[in-house]
Design an enzyme around this catalytic site. Structure first.
Site, PDB file in Angstrom:
ATOM      1  N   HIS A 184       0.827  -1.206   0.000  1.00  0.00           N
ATOM      2  CA  HIS A 184       0.000   0.000   0.000  1.00  0.00           C
ATOM      3  C   HIS A 184       0.859   1.254   0.000  1.00  0.00           C
ATOM      4  CE1 HIS A 184       0.455  -0.866   4.396  1.00  0.00           C
ATOM      5  NE2 HIS A 184       0.589   0.450   4.490  1.00  0.00           N
TER       6      HIS A 184
ATOM      7  N   HIS B 104       3.974   7.043   3.787  1.00  0.00           N
ATOM      8  CA  HIS B 104       4.910   5.924   3.653  1.00  0.00           C
ATOM      9  C   HIS B 104       4.490   4.974   2.544  1.00  0.00           C
ATOM     10  CE1 HIS B 104       2.010   4.115   6.623  1.00  0.00           C
ATOM     11  NE2 HIS B 104       2.250   3.021   5.954  1.00  0.00           N
TER      12      HIS B 104
ATOM     13  N   GLU C 294       7.722   0.936   5.104  1.00  0.00           N
ATOM     14  CA  GLU C 294       7.173  -0.085   5.988  1.00  0.00           C
ATOM     15  C   GLU C 294       7.387  -1.435   5.304  1.00  0.00           C
ATOM     16  OE1 GLU C 294       2.907   0.201   6.401  1.00  0.00           O
ATOM     17  OE2 GLU C 294       2.864  -1.076   8.173  1.00  0.00           O
TER      18      GLU C 294
HETATM   19 CO    CO Z   1       1.178   1.227   6.296  1.00  0.00          CO
END
Ligand code: CO
Length: 136
Positions: A7, A81, A130
């Protein structure tokens, strides 16, 4: 080592307006989730399914939100992020540390119920990264 883009997270001060922008404009109603409060992560999230990946629209929840400081610096919101999938988070942490990339804190369970960890943006070209393990 990193795999699929899981994502792209975008921080916003106004989640309802951001969700509506996708629902009515950039995407369609079927692609946009209802708001999901995640108190343990200090955010409320709307997921936008774009087919090959998803967007996570993030609004602060509570006064300890990890995105509050980001929104102070970026009052219009912005890219927060990128999350990439890894098959084995423990192995991935060892590999990035050996490459001199700082890991922020300890792995924890992320928004999808799988272990995640964040990497220092200063060691990743200015982007907060991440890593999410693909299976528990
Ligand atoms: Co995230």
């Amino acid at each position: 080592m990193i795999g699929r883009l899981n994502h792209v997270a975008i921080a916003t001060r106004d989640l309802a307006a951001a969700a509506e922008r996708y629902r009515a404009g950039l995407a369609g109603p079927a692609q946009v989730s209802d708001p999901v409060p995640l108190p343990e992560h200090g955010v409320t999230t709307v997921f936008v399914d774009t087919g090959n990946t998803k967007l996570e629209l993030l609004e602060p929840l509570g006064d300890q939100s990890p995105i509050a400081r980001f929104l102070e610096k970026n009052p219009d919101g912005g890219l927060h992020h990128l999350c990439f999938e890894v098959p084995d988070l423990t192995a991935a942490i060892a590999t990035v540390k050996a490459a001199g990339i700082r890991v922020l804190g300890e792995p924890r369970i992320g928004a999808h119920g799988l272990p995640v960890v964040f990497l220092h943006p200063k060691d990743c070209g200015g982007v907060l990264m991440e890593l999410e393990q693909t299976a528990a």
